[in-house]
Design an enzyme around this catalytic site. Structure first.
Site, PDB file in Angstrom:
ATOM      1  N   ASP A 196       5.283  -8.149  11.149  1.00  0.00           N
ATOM      2  CA  ASP A 196       4.513  -6.958  11.514  1.00  0.00           C
ATOM      3  C   ASP A 196       3.517  -7.332  12.605  1.00  0.00           C
ATOM      4  OD1 ASP A 196       3.264  -4.306  11.347  1.00  0.00           O
ATOM      5  OD2 ASP A 196       4.327  -4.175   9.444  1.00  0.00           O
ATOM      6  N   HIS A 269       5.794  -2.228  15.441  1.00  0.00           N
ATOM      7  CA  HIS A 269       5.176  -3.238  14.568  1.00  0.00           C
ATOM      8  C   HIS A 269       5.590  -4.649  15.009  1.00  0.00           C
ATOM      9  CE1 HIS A 269       3.176  -0.498  11.835  1.00  0.00           C
ATOM     10  NE2 HIS A 269       4.286   0.211  11.710  1.00  0.00           N
ATOM     11  N   GLU A 332       7.263   4.069  13.043  1.00  0.00           N
ATOM     12  CA  GLU A 332       5.986   4.050  13.748  1.00  0.00           C
ATOM     13  C   GLU A 332       6.034   3.268  15.058  1.00  0.00           C
ATOM     14  OE1 GLU A 332       2.873   4.602  10.132  1.00  0.00           O
ATOM     15  OE2 GLU A 332       3.525   2.550  10.456  1.00  0.00           O
ATOM     16  N   TRP A 398      10.597   7.657   3.656  1.00  0.00           N
ATOM     17  CA  TRP A 398       9.212   7.413   3.217  1.00  0.00           C
ATOM     18  C   TRP A 398       8.291   8.575   3.555  1.00  0.00           C
ATOM     19  CZ3 TRP A 398       4.790   6.024   6.384  1.00  0.00           C
ATOM     20  CH2 TRP A 398       5.055   6.003   7.772  1.00  0.00           C
ATOM     21  N   TYR A 423       4.159   4.837  -3.082  1.00  0.00           N
ATOM     22  CA  TYR A 423       3.283   3.927  -2.343  1.00  0.00           C
ATOM     23  C   TYR A 423       2.205   3.373  -3.274  1.00  0.00           C
ATOM     24  CZ  TYR A 423       5.287   4.014   2.289  1.00  0.00           C
ATOM     25  OH  TYR A 423       6.118   3.800   3.357  1.00  0.00           O
ATOM     26  N   ASP A 425       0.208   1.134  -2.754  1.00  0.00           N
ATOM     27  CA  ASP A 425      -1.057   0.732  -2.133  1.00  0.00           C
ATOM     28  C   ASP A 425      -2.082   1.860  -2.222  1.00  0.00           C
ATOM     29  OD1 ASP A 425       0.521   2.228  -0.328  1.00  0.00           O
ATOM     30  OD2 ASP A 425      -0.336   1.245   1.437  1.00  0.00           O
ATOM     31  N   THR A 474       0.059  -4.359   2.209  1.00  0.00           N
ATOM     32  CA  THR A 474      -1.043  -5.190   1.711  1.00  0.00           C
ATOM     33  C   THR A 474      -2.262  -5.266   2.637  1.00  0.00           C
ATOM     34  OG1 THR A 474       0.049  -7.149   2.613  1.00  0.00           O
ATOM     35  CG2 THR A 474       0.510  -6.596   0.308  1.00  0.00           C
TER      36      THR A 474
HETATM   37  C1  ACM Z   1       5.775   2.758   6.574  1.00  0.00           C
HETATM   38  O1  ACM Z   1       5.030   2.958   5.597  1.00  0.00           O
HETATM   39  N1  ACM Z   1       5.262   2.640   7.799  1.00  0.00           N
HETATM   40  C2  ACM Z   1       7.212   2.675   6.440  1.00  0.00           C
END
Ligand code: ACM
Ligand code: ZN
Length: 763
Positions: A196, A269, A332, A398, A423, A425, A474
């Site tokens: 990333d 990314h 993204e 997603w 998700y 997180d 994370t």
């Molecule tokens: C993502 O959460 N950018 C796949």
């Protein structure tokens, strides 16, 4: 017979006797994920300190696992007897299915594959005392396992967990523990997010600068992204997994029937890789490995040189991972640099592409072709649908479920990971002492309620939904302890979502099993969040009266509460029925057993204002994932969380212009109208650009908002802000246009924005 032997026999007989005299239903197995069917039979199987396990090579992994679990961990002597038998049964339809038959004299595991038998072993494990997880009780005690027949198989083929090791990185030992947890819950896939913007974590021998440069960032953002101004810790951070370590992890996963799907992100990314090899970007400029979170413009250029690099990288990746799938990211990727890059524009021309979205499709399809030639299939995030789907790609959905539906309709396989339910997180409690999380709100029950098959598909199209996965990004999870805290107990819910039959699922039964499972986690020394004893509160408005209802999921426990400054304890008010609310009120409450408080203290402020309990209508239905407590939640006197837009008090709408009408029941003097908008741009939530209020007398007022990065935007109509002094009205209409399409320089560029609105306070 020696005295000692006589004594042993006596103890043994009295143990058997005590079993015989027990109610046979006394011990109801509390297995997670809940099996398809179980029949409890009479009697017990006695597990003594020596036992025979018989299996042949077909069941090498499952047999070895069980042997090791009993022998190494619990010092049980394994003999050549066949007290436990693993048997091939070709009549079992599902290759991952099994039958576990516990009889007084033996335990028979039947399965068609080693993997099926492995899941039988995981079930058997949960029938043994939690202390077996670390060998902390002696097997000399002899343990009885209730006789039971379990017939079981998963509902979904793909049952996964993801872990981002780029934003923060975790030891090889911990990755193995993560795999243990996945396997224990009968999941079969570990999606390893290896690259990333903030770090490249896999050794690629041909490109040493990935190790020297891309694996390290100079410093890291402190606190939350929305805390302004940004501050950094000044500490170099990073590391990478060597190919030897990767091989060891892949082999370890195999020994638990886990497939590892590596993710190498492209074209976005990619800032870490570009910082090591600036030529991979469009500008050729030297940049740093990213030090904060978000989406960055430095994506791979579409020139041939990039493809050569990526193909080399993938060659090494393919050699390390036996998985059929390679995840190539695809999410993204801002097209900002592609728009001004001569080589990318050239590529668009020579390939006859319409625009940069089609260039993204070209990029992904070209990589797909390369990987297909090597016998691999690609998975990409749902952005790979934009500009056309690569011919054989599997889509990981997603951003809601729209991408899933589109992909399945195009006969492409889909894995479900919508942010709304997958998700991990996100915050899991509204408790203010939760560790900082990225935002959102995903409590255990919401995960549990997830149905992987989205609506709008035919029976045939539904077959393309392979399963689902929990994701753990994370950015805000620096430690291994916190990884565990964020996945447990939500992974338990996800395991049941993907494994168990819908008709067997029941949340209140599930939480009791979670309560039980937590003792196993204690022994395993796994950190977990425990919000089981939290209280739910709700304002109920009926016949012009407002009452506040408190509830706990456990009907064998008691709630005590106070409405003043005194602490909550066993001497506070015992809650028996909803509490009348006639003025602004603070409520403190907690769940108790007969002796002590169990959970944290629930705190709610009800701000009593003119609209509380009145009538509200909204021209649009809130998005089903963010419907809070419905439109009435906007006038229940309770404000939403400052950081968790997914809670019961915020309502979320996607791409819609809103018209909200509040009926106060009679004409009233109004001095102010106030509400808040969430502005979490990383989640494409944007406050509107303006809002307008209309009143009975035909007057109206408007507030314009300037662009802001603040997380919360307050709108307040007062006398000197559009509102006419002495205004009297019965109806208040608010017009709230959606922010619109997100511009190129903002997070979520090209997407339609979300609108999130909170309590409308009228005084
Ligand atoms: C993502 O959460 N950018 C796949
Ligand atoms: Zn370029």
């Amino acid at each position: 017979m020696s005295i000692k032997k006589t004594l042993v026999l006596f103890v043994f007989i009295s143990f058997l006797y005590s079993c015989e005299s027990k109610e046979y239903t006394a011990k109801i197995p509390q297995i997670i994920p809940i099996p398809n069917s179980k029949t409890i039979n009479q009697g017990y199987f006695l597990l003594e300190n020596s036992i025979g396990i018989s299996y042949d090579d077909t069941f090498k992994i499952s047999g070895d696992f069980l042997r090791k679990y009993l022998q190494q961990q619990n010092h049980i002597t394994i003999t050549n007897d066949n007290n436990i038998q693993l048997l091939l049964d070709d009549t079992i339809k599902n290759p991952e299915g099994y039958k576990l038959d516990i009889q007084p004299d033996n335990i028979i595991i039947s399965a068609k594959t080693d993997q099926g038998a492995f899941y039988a072993v995981q079930t058997l494990r949960q029938l043994l005392p939690a202390e077996f997880e670390n060998g902390s009780i002696s097997a000399e005690n002899n343990f009885s396992i209730p006789c039971i027949t379990i017939i079981d198989a998963p509902q979904f083929k793909y049952r996964g967990m993801h872990l981002d090791v780029a934003r923060h990185t975790f030891s090889v030992e911990f990755i193995k523990q993560y795999i243990d947890a996945i396997a224990m819950l009968k999941m079969n896939t570990f999606h390893w997010h290896l690259t990333d913007d903030q770090g490249w974590r896999i050794e690629i021998k041909k490109y040493p600068k990935l190790q020297e440069i891309a694996a390290y960032r100079n410093e890291t953002l402190i606190g939350h992204y929305s805390d302004q101004p940004h501050q950094f810790d000044g500490k170099r951070y990073g590391e990478f997994y060597t190919q030897e370590q990767v091989k060891a992890i892949v082999a370890y996963a195999k020994s638990q029937h886990i497939t590892i799907i590596p993710e190498i992100e492209m074209p976005g990314h990619a800032q870490a890789a570009i910082s090591a090899y600036p030529n991979l970007g469009c500008t050729g400029k030297q940049i740093d490995v990213a030090q904060k979170w978000g989406v960055f413009d430095h994506i791979y250029c579409s020139k041939d040189e990039t493809f050569e690099f990526l193909e080399d990288v993938l060659d090494e990746v393919v050699a390390l991972f036996p998985s059929e799938y390679i995840h190539i990211g695809g999410d993204e990727a801002p097209k900002t640099n592609w728009k001004t890059c001569e080589q990318c524009q050239n590529r668009i021309k020579t390939e006859g592409l319409k625009d940069e979205h089609e260039l993204q499709n070209y990029f992904i399809t070209r990589i797909e072709k390369y990987l297909n030639l090597k016998g691999k299939q690609i998975i990409g995030w749902d952005e790979i649908l934009e500009g056309g789907l690569a011919p054989n790609a599997t889509v990981m959905s997603w951003r809601g479920t729209k991408g899933a539906v589109e992909a399945a309709q195009q006969k492409h396989h889909v894995i479900m990971t919508p942010t709304s339910h997958c998700y991990f997180d996100y915050y899991q409690s509204t408790n203010t002492n939760e560790p900082t999380a990225i935002g959102g709100f995903l409590p255990l029950e919401k995960v549990y309620d997830f149905k992987p098959i989205p609506s709008g598909l035919t029976t045939e199209e539904q077959q393309y939904i392979l399963g689902a996965q929990g994701n753990l990004w994370t950015e805000y999870i620096p430690t291994e302890d916190q990884v565990e805290y964020m996945i447990f107990p939500r992974i338990l819910a996800m395991s049941e979502v993907v494994w168990s039959k819908n008709e067997n699922k029941n949340y209140s039964n599930f939480v009791k099993r979670v309560e039980h499972f937590n003792t196993r986690l204690d022994v395993l020394d796994i950190n977990y969040a425990n919000h089981l004893y939290e209280i739910e509160g709700e304002l109920i408005s009926e016949d012009n009266k407002n009452n506040y209802k408190l509830s706990t999921i456990f009907n064998d426990k008691t709630i005590y509460y106070t409405l003043d400054e005194s602490p909550v304890n066993l001497f506070s008010h015992r809650y028996t029925k909803p509490i009348p609310i006639t003025k602004s009120t603070n409520i403190k409450a907690a769940v108790f057993d007969t002796e002590k408080r169990l959970g944290s203290i629930f705190f709610e402020t009800i701000q009593y204002h003119k609209a509380v309990g009145k009538t509200i209508t909204i021209n649009k239905t809130p998005h089903k994932s963010y419907s809070g407590s419905g439109p009435e939640g906007l006038i229940n006197g309770i404000s939403g969380s400052d950081s968790r837009y997914g809670d019961k008090e915020w309502l979320g709408f996607w791409e819609e212009d809103l018209e909200i009408v509040i009926d106060l029941g009679e004409e009233m003097a109004i001095n102010s109208i106030e509400t808040r908008f969430y502005n979490g741009q990383g989640q494409w939530i944007y406050a509107p650009k303006n809002i307008r209020a209309y009143f009975d007398d035909g007057s109206s007022a408007k507030i314009n908002f300037s662009e802001s990065d603040d997380l919360l935007i307050t709108a307040k109509f007062v006398n000197n802000n559009g509102l006419i002094k002495g205004l009297k009205t019965r109806y208040i209409k608010l017009k709230i246009p959606n922010y619109g399409t997100i511009p190129d320089d903002k997070q979520g560029a090209g997407q339609k924005a979300w609108t999130f609105i909170d309590e409308i306070i009228i005084n």
